[in-house]
Design an enzyme around this catalytic site. Structure first.
Site, PDB file in Angstrom:
ATOM      1  CB  ALA A  81      -0.886  -0.021   1.239  1.00  0.00           C
ATOM      2  N   GLY A 120       0.857  -5.092   1.101  1.00  0.00           N
ATOM      3  CA  GLY A 120      -0.265  -5.178   0.165  1.00  0.00           C
ATOM      4  C   GLY A 120       0.142  -5.799  -1.164  1.00  0.00           C
ATOM      5  CD  GLU A 123      -2.201  -7.699   2.833  1.00  0.00           C
ATOM      6  OE1 GLU A 123      -1.843  -6.530   2.577  1.00  0.00           O
ATOM      7  OE2 GLU A 123      -2.949  -7.987   3.771  1.00  0.00           O
ATOM      8  CD  GLU A 143       1.402  -5.559   5.579  1.00  0.00           C
ATOM      9  OE1 GLU A 143       2.275  -6.392   5.908  1.00  0.00           O
ATOM     10  OE2 GLU A 143       0.757  -5.652   4.519  1.00  0.00           O
TER      11      GLU A 143
HETATM   12  C1  3H9 Z   1       0.498  -2.136   3.521  1.00  0.00           C
HETATM   13  O1  3H9 Z   1       0.761  -2.676   2.490  1.00  0.00           O
HETATM   14  C2  3H9 Z   1      -0.860  -2.208   4.194  1.00  0.00           C
HETATM   15  C3  3H9 Z   1      -1.731  -3.307   3.646  1.00  0.00           C
HETATM   16  O2  3H9 Z   1      -1.446  -4.551   4.227  1.00  0.00           O
HETATM   17  C4  3H9 Z   1      -3.177  -3.069   3.937  1.00  0.00           C
HETATM   18  C5  3H9 Z   1      -3.793  -1.818   3.491  1.00  0.00           C
HETATM   19  C6  3H9 Z   1      -5.275  -1.806   3.676  1.00  0.00           C
HETATM   20  N1  3H9 Z   1       4.614   3.478   0.017  1.00  0.00           N
HETATM   21  O3  3H9 Z   1      13.414   2.069   0.945  1.00  0.00           O
HETATM   22  P1  3H9 Z   1      13.831   2.789  -0.279  1.00  0.00           P
HETATM   23  C7  3H9 Z   1       9.409   4.975  -1.003  1.00  0.00           C
HETATM   24  S1  3H9 Z   1       1.627  -1.146   4.318  1.00  0.00           S
HETATM   25  C8  3H9 Z   1       5.088   4.700  -0.277  1.00  0.00           C
HETATM   26  O4  3H9 Z   1      14.818   3.880  -0.134  1.00  0.00           O
HETATM   27  P2  3H9 Z   1      14.973   0.356  -1.315  1.00  0.00           P
HETATM   28  C9  3H9 Z   1      10.412   5.359   0.080  1.00  0.00           C
HETATM   29  O5  3H9 Z   1       9.837   6.246   0.991  1.00  0.00           O
HETATM   30  C10 3H9 Z   1       3.042  -1.175   3.263  1.00  0.00           C
HETATM   31  N2  3H9 Z   1       6.400   4.951  -0.505  1.00  0.00           N
HETATM   32  O6  3H9 Z   1      14.317   1.794  -1.432  1.00  0.00           O
HETATM   33  C11 3H9 Z   1      11.506   5.996  -0.765  1.00  0.00           C
HETATM   34  O7  3H9 Z   1      11.099   7.310  -1.059  1.00  0.00           O
HETATM   35  P3  3H9 Z   1      12.141   8.516  -1.092  1.00  0.00           P
HETATM   36  C12 3H9 Z   1       3.806  -2.421   3.405  1.00  0.00           C
HETATM   37  C13 3H9 Z   1       7.233   3.924  -0.421  1.00  0.00           C
HETATM   38  O8  3H9 Z   1      15.214  -0.087  -2.691  1.00  0.00           O
HETATM   39  C14 3H9 Z   1      11.479   5.179  -2.052  1.00  0.00           C
HETATM   40  O9  3H9 Z   1      10.205   4.542  -2.085  1.00  0.00           O
HETATM   41  N3  3H9 Z   1       5.036  -2.319   2.670  1.00  0.00           N
HETATM   42  C15 3H9 Z   1       6.804   2.627  -0.112  1.00  0.00           C
HETATM   43  O10 3H9 Z   1      16.097   0.390  -0.344  1.00  0.00           O
HETATM   44  C16 3H9 Z   1      12.549   4.137  -2.132  1.00  0.00           C
HETATM   45  O11 3H9 Z   1      12.510   3.358  -0.939  1.00  0.00           O
HETATM   46  C17 3H9 Z   1       6.218  -2.021   3.235  1.00  0.00           C
HETATM   47  O12 3H9 Z   1       6.305  -1.873   4.423  1.00  0.00           O
HETATM   48  C18 3H9 Z   1       5.426   2.428   0.115  1.00  0.00           C
HETATM   49  N4  3H9 Z   1       4.924   1.219   0.410  1.00  0.00           N
HETATM   50  O13 3H9 Z   1      13.865  -0.572  -0.638  1.00  0.00           O
HETATM   51  C19 3H9 Z   1       7.389  -1.893   2.319  1.00  0.00           C
HETATM   52  N5  3H9 Z   1       7.867   1.803  -0.106  1.00  0.00           N
HETATM   53  O14 3H9 Z   1      13.061   8.173  -2.210  1.00  0.00           O
HETATM   54  C20 3H9 Z   1       8.095  -0.588   2.580  1.00  0.00           C
HETATM   55  C21 3H9 Z   1       8.936   2.568  -0.409  1.00  0.00           C
HETATM   56  O15 3H9 Z   1      11.273   9.696  -1.333  1.00  0.00           O
HETATM   57  N6  3H9 Z   1       9.210  -0.371   1.701  1.00  0.00           N
HETATM   58  N7  3H9 Z   1       8.556   3.847  -0.601  1.00  0.00           N
HETATM   59  O16 3H9 Z   1      12.823   8.517   0.242  1.00  0.00           O
HETATM   60  C22 3H9 Z   1      10.396  -0.986   1.830  1.00  0.00           C
HETATM   61  O17 3H9 Z   1      10.614  -1.808   2.691  1.00  0.00           O
HETATM   62  C23 3H9 Z   1      11.486  -0.598   0.884  1.00  0.00           C
HETATM   63  O18 3H9 Z   1      11.168   0.688   0.404  1.00  0.00           O
HETATM   64  C24 3H9 Z   1      11.684  -1.528  -0.341  1.00  0.00           C
HETATM   65  C25 3H9 Z   1      12.683  -0.870  -1.307  1.00  0.00           C
HETATM   66  C26 3H9 Z   1      12.255  -2.845   0.189  1.00  0.00           C
HETATM   67  C27 3H9 Z   1      10.383  -1.738  -1.048  1.00  0.00           C
END
Ligand code: 3H9
Length: 730
Positions: A81, A120, A123, A143
């Site tokens: 998400a 998500g 999911e 999450e």
């Molecule tokens: C969810 O899914 C809820 C659902 O179950 C239910 C809903 C009803 N959204 O980390 P990075 C941005 S909750 C928005 O440096 P990497 C991040 O801020 C979500 N932005 O890169 C950054 O921005 P900036 C569950 C996001 O390659 C840029 O992307 N998901 C999101 O080292 C690059 O990120 C998670 O918890 C996002 N979901 O790592 C995953 N994700 O450049 C969270 C990233 O402006 N994300 N951004 O600073 C991560 O763990 C890592 O970002 C990922 C990439 C491994 C994906």
């Protein structure tokens, strides 16, 4: 690879719908290919969700299309998400019915998973009928680390697919798994080293027209082992023990329990209710703030105007580490694991060989964990400081003593080739004083590693008055290469982390003088969420370390007239009570080196005598006072640090405290916590305690805190405006 494959198979561009955050095309005649397009991680924002629904409808309505593949652009399936949306009014179609509809589809849907499938994103993949993953993919439901639970059916579908034990572990920890592990768990059906979309299309072609009855996870029964009750009981105890007060892990266990005991629809109801509570909680806000803060610190700036986007790091190939004590060894390991060539220097042959043995062991253990060969050949060991003559960068990690460090810096400045960066690992010594020993002070930067240096994520990068922007940029880059989160901070005694720690520790000592016990103080802090209270921590790290520093600064022998000083730590050291290593400290242990802290009657009577001799009258101290005195004093110092421009924003401080000082992550960090408590309340309490203790200057509210309150208590992301322009009314 989506693009490559489409051109290889010849996509049906007449069906292509570009833009709208998802792309539709037809491949191999009968497969509808939907590509999520929302860089950088294809997060499921409102527009993406709407596009996905529209494109699925389209695929279902086209008679030629017999099956569907969903993939993500740029080699990333989906990061979940869109977290940025959580703090705004959520618009667009909700995720849950979208995934339910996908699963209900009469045509098979295959997820082609590359890069990441997280939250998500996973999911969504669980709503598909088949999952194909590239071997380099990471999958997970993280999450819980954002204060949430997998609220788009993850808590109900995952246990049905992989079983309760694995689902409980993955959902309560948020751990990412590799594609290989995902295959073993049954989370994915197929793993490929080659083109994932090609493999997914092949599978989609082969399953077209086949029954989907057994492929809809929501219709499957959750496998329930006979020992399920014990499993949940044990999981609940485990998360309560390790969560340090975080509520999301507990809700995760409850949601998986619902999956194990209720039909799917009722389980989903439970998931929804639990998610609703978490979603609006302060803990979720704190954890999501910390997520963005950890990324924001890489966009560093200094008061002199140097910035991350205008300063280029210099390439570094060969690094030297001087001094192979505990820190030097950890740093050597971190550098070698980052792929850099390292010259490791220690003056005595015997110590050098011992360090080599330990470092090799650390590398071998790390390699086993990572499943990669150990980087043993990256390191050359030497007893000669001359061996550093041709390196690009030196990290000095000798004993924390200014005289010793100065000597080493003078030597390095003479030996190293021109332009070599000279970095020092120190937890608080003056970088400018060291830089002044060298011919090129602009090449000197501090690097405050945290022990164990190859494990801890945090690095304080300390710029001095004369450090060049290139030197800072290079230190930040090296930190990133070592997989650290680096925070650029200014030069002052203790930098950010240790400077704020001082008033916190002082308050803990003063509370003992006034009537508290180590147990009471530690319990209050541990209930707040610290991994360890002040005194247990002090016993673990050794009381003698601080004692040596205080003796060197002549604090022990000085008379402290205006400013209160507690000699309690010194008195314990004089009695040989150094903590765990001597079996006695603030607590007692069953033997030297013992780990289980037990209250010590000797210490209690020692405190009583001490109070009687020094005119303290013991009073009842409660947990609230412990927290207010210790934490507000620390926060007050944080405001001073912001005012002095030592940290460029509150996020920097909060990242340092969560990653380096075990501040509970679900409380965001000290500055975020201050905002949650309310700046007026912090100010009021500090004023109150300062009036009672005029001899404790650290309790005197700092002027920035006063200004922020006077400016109407702006939200945390606006504090910097007040710092830069104190007269601002925002
Ligand atoms: C969810 O899914 C809820 C659902 O179950 C239910 C809903 C009803 N959204 O980390 P990075 C941005 S909750 C928005 O440096 P990497 C991040 O801020 C979500 N932005 O890169 C950054 O921005 P900036 C569950 C996001 O390659 C840029 O992307 N998901 C999101 O080292 C690059 O990120 C998670 O918890 C996002 N979901 O790592 C995953 N994700 O450049 C969270 C990233 O402006 N994300 N951004 O600073 C991560 O763990 C890592 O970002 C990922 C990439 C491994 C994906």
């Amino acid at each position: 690879s989506a693009k490559k494959f489409r051109s290889a198979v010849g996509s049906d561009t007449s069906n292509g719908l570009f833009g709208n955050m998802a792309l539709y095309s037809r491949v191999s005649g009968s497969v509808g290919l939907i590509t999520l397009q929302n860089p950088p991680v294809n997060a499921l924002s409102a527009v993406v969700r709407q596009s996905l629904i529209d494109l699925m409808d389209r695929a279902l309505s086209e008679p030629e299309v017999k099956s569907v593949v969903i993939c993500g652009q740029n080699g990333k399936f989906c990061g979940g998400a869109d977290i940025k949306e959580f703090r705004s009014d959520m618009t667009g179609p909700p995720l849950v019915p979208m995934i339910d509809r996908l699963e209900l589809s009469s045509k098979p849907v295959v997820a082609a998973i590359e890069g990441v499938a997280l939250g998500g994103g996973l999911e969504l993949a669980l709503g598909c009928h088949y999952r194909v993953a590239h071997s380099k993919t990471r999958l997970g439901l993280p999450e819980v680390t954002l204060g949430l639970l997998p609220g788009a059916g993850g808590t109900q579908r995952l246990p049905r697919l992989v079983g309760i034990p694995a689902a409980l572990e993955l959902i309560t920890t948020g751990r990412h798994v590799t594609a290989a592990e995902a295959l073993q768990l049954g989370l994915v059906d197929f793993v490929t080293d080659h083109n994932t979309i090609e493999a997914a299309v092949k599978l989609a072609l082969s399953v077209a027209g086949k029954s989907l009855d057994s492929r809809r996870i929501s219709t499957c029964k959750c496998p329930r082992p006979p020992y399920a009750d014990a499993l949940f009981e044990e999981a609940m105890q485990r998360v309560r023990r390790s969560a340090r007060g975080a509520i999301a892990p507990v809700a995760c266990v409850q949601a998986v329990h619902a999956a194990a005991t209720l039909p799917f629809a009722r389980g989903m109801e439970q998931e929804k209710q639990l998610m609703a509570t978490l979603f609006t909680s302060g803990q979720a806000r704190a954890l999501q703030y910390q997520f963005f803060a950890q990324r924001a610190v890489s966009r560093w700036s200094t008061p002199s105007g140097a910035r991350w986007d205008t300063s280029k790091p210099r390439p570094v190939h060969k690094v030297a580490v001087i001094g192979l004590g505990t820190m030097g060894r950890g740093i050597t390991v971190a550098l070698a694991q980052a792929g850099l060539s390292v010259v490791a220097v220690e003056t005595h042959e015997k110590q050098l060989m011992e360090a080599k043995r330990v470092v090799s062991g650390m590398l071998e253990r790390g390699a086993k964990r990572l499943g990669a060969p150990p980087a043993l050949d990256k390191i050359n060991y030497s007893c000669e400081i001359q061996a550093v003559a041709d390196v690009d960068l030196v990290i000095e990690a000798v004993f924390e003593d200014m005289v010793v460090k100065k000597t080493v810096f003078r030597q390095l400045s003479a030996i190293c080739k021109p332009g070599t960066f000279l970095f020092t690992n120190t937890s608080g010594l003056d970088i400018d004083e060291l830089a002044a020993q060298t011919r090129n002070p602009e090449l000197v930067v501090g690097m405050h590693f945290f022990a164990p240096a190859h494990v801890m994520k945090l690095l304080e990068v300390v710029y001095g008055r004369r450090s060049s922007s290139q030197a800072v940029a290079t230190a930040m880059k090296i930190g990133k290469n070592m997989d650290k989160i680096s925070v650029a901070v200014g030069n002052c005694s203790g930098f950010v982390g240790n400077r704020m720690l001082r008033p916190y520790l002082d308050q803990a000592f003063f509370l003992l003088e006034e009537g508290a016990t180590p147990e009471l103080v530690d319990q209050a802090l541990e209930e707040f969420g610290f991994a360890m209270g002040v005194f247990r921590m002090s016993d673990l790290s050794g009381l003698d370390i601080g004692w040596k520093v205080r003796k060197a600064k002549e604090m022990v022998s000085k008379t402290h007239q205006d400013c209160r000083y507690s000699p309690l730590g010194d008195l314990l050291c004089e009695r040989g009570r150094f903590g765990q290593k001597t079996g006695r400290g603030w607590y007692q242990y069953d033997k030297p080196g013992g780990r289980v802290a037990k209250p010590d009657p000797w210490l209690h009577s020692f405190l009583e005598k001490y109070r009687a001799q020094r005119g303290f009258v013991a009073r009842r101290i409660d947990h609230q006072e412990v927290l207010e005195r210790c934490l507000y004093a620390l926060i007050n110092e944080g405001f001073r640090i912001l005012e002095d421009r030592i940290a460029s924003g509150p996020e920097d401080i909060d990242v340092i405290y969560v990653l380096g000082y075990s501040w509970p992550r679900h409380r965001g960090g000290p500055m975020f916590y201050a905002q949650m408590v309310g700046l007026s309340r912090i100010l009021e309490k500090l004023e109150y305690y300062h009036q009672l203790h005029l001899d404790i200057p650290s309790l005197q509210p700092c002027s920035l805190l006063r200004k922020l309150v006077a400016n109407g208590r702006p939200p945390i992301h606006k504090w910097v405006e007040v710092i830069k322009n104190p007269h601002s009314h925002l």
